[in-house]
Every structure is written in C-alpha cells, then in structure tokens.
Design an enzyme around this catalytic site. Structure first.
Site, short mmCIF file in Angstrom:
data_model
loop_
_atom_site.label_atom_id
_atom_site.label_comp_id
_atom_site.label_asym_id
_atom_site.label_seq_id
_atom_site.Cartn_x
_atom_site.Cartn_y
_atom_site.Cartn_z
N HIS A 57 4.46 28.06 10.64
CA HIS A 57 5.89 28.70 9.84
C HIS A 57 6.05 29.56 8.42
O HIS A 57 5.10 29.13 7.54
CB HIS A 57 6.84 27.55 9.28
CG HIS A 57 6.86 26.88 10.83
ND1 HIS A 57 8.10 25.51 11.27
CD2 HIS A 57 6.56 27.15 12.59
CE1 HIS A 57 8.07 25.31 12.27
NE2 HIS A 57 7.11 25.88 12.69
N GLU A 59 7.43 29.15 5.66
CA GLU A 59 7.52 28.14 3.91
C GLU A 59 6.05 27.42 3.98
O GLU A 59 5.92 27.85 2.77
CB GLU A 59 8.84 26.45 4.73
CG GLU A 59 9.91 26.94 4.82
CD GLU A 59 9.65 27.07 6.33
OE1 GLU A 59 9.71 28.02 7.31
OE2 GLU A 59 10.98 26.08 6.91
N CYS A 87 12.30 23.06 8.96
CA CYS A 87 12.28 21.85 9.79
C CYS A 87 11.64 19.86 9.09
O CYS A 87 10.68 20.37 8.10
CB CYS A 87 10.70 22.22 11.35
SG CYS A 87 9.32 22.59 10.56
N CYS A 90 7.96 21.33 7.57
CA CYS A 90 7.75 21.73 6.72
C CYS A 90 8.36 21.02 5.68
O CYS A 90 8.48 20.77 3.94
CB CYS A 90 9.27 23.32 6.12
SG CYS A 90 7.95 24.39 7.95
#
Length: 148
Positions: A57, A59, A87, A90
């Site tokens: 991801h 992040e 999410c 993260c």
C-alpha cells in the site's frame, strides 16, 4: 518559501500526483507522501499489483522510505498525507512508527480503519480528514468506473 505556502492542500496535491501514477499503472489510485519540516521525505503510491504484494500500500511504502530517510523507526515529527483513509494494516503501521500527524483525503467506508477502530492510531497522532475530498474521491470513482 513562506510557511503559508505549505498548506494541507499543497501537500495533498503532491499525494494526488502519486495517486495518478498508480492509476496509470492500473493500480488502485492511492498516493501518499510524508513530510518533515515542510520537506517531502518520502512519496509512494499503491504497488500491490505491480509487486504482487498485498501489503504494498502507498502508506506502507512511504513509511518504510521515510524511516530509511531519517534513519529512525519513529516518525513522530512527520505528517503523512494520503488520498484515501488508511486500512487497519496501514493505521497499525502508523501506530508503530508513532506518526505525528495523519491527513487523508476521502473516507473509505468499506475498509477504512475508522470502521473497525478509531483508537488504532498512536494516542499522540493528530488526525485531519477530508482534505481535498472531492478530488481524492474523483480519481477513485474514475478508476473503478473504468473497471466495471
């Protein structure tokens, strides 16, 4: 440059540039940057499909890059700008690195961390939501409308 130049909108526009790169790679268009002392020290976008890695991801990639840049596992003096609400995975990483501030563009009612726990972030992390919400939402809607 003046401190006034470095607004949340300014930095969210940089995160949106990253989201556009993800879009071009047929990745879910989420972009993230990390700022320390008004300098961008890390930038990334989703690379889940490219790397065949469910944890890639924007992040997570930006956090790893920022930690390497600073030579520290803690980002308590940093701000992470991301186009979509993180999410749980993260947000958990943000807790572990003691992120100073999280700024996100649009909420994620299906997978966003707030759906599951609004206390997952580190207690000292400041939170700002819905910065440039319409722009951050539009790129996601455009992406998914092309998928259908």
């Amino acid at each position: 440059m003046s401190e006034l130049f470095f607004t949340d909108d300014y930095f969210m526009k940089e995160a949106l540039k990253e989201a556009r790169q993800a879009f071009e790679k047929d990745e879910v268009p989420v972009g993230a940057i990390i700022v320390s002392e008004n300098k961008i020290i890390a930038r990334s976008h989703n690379l889940v499909e490219t790397l065949n890695d469910a944890t890639a991801h924007a992040e997570i990639l930006a956090i790893t890059s920022a930690e390497n840049s600073l030579g520290s596992k803690y980002l308590n003096e940093c701000t992470l700008y991301v186009t979509l609400e993180p999410c749980v995975m993260c947000a958990g990483a943000m807790d572990l690195c003691k992120l100073g501030r999280l700024v996100f563009g649009t909420t994620d009612p299906k997978k966003g961390f707030q759906k599951f726990s609004d206390t997952i972030l580190h207690p000292s992390t400041k939170l700002s939501m819905k910065i440039m919400e319409s722009e951050c939402s539009a790129i996601l809607k455009d992406f998914f409308s092309k998928k259908r």
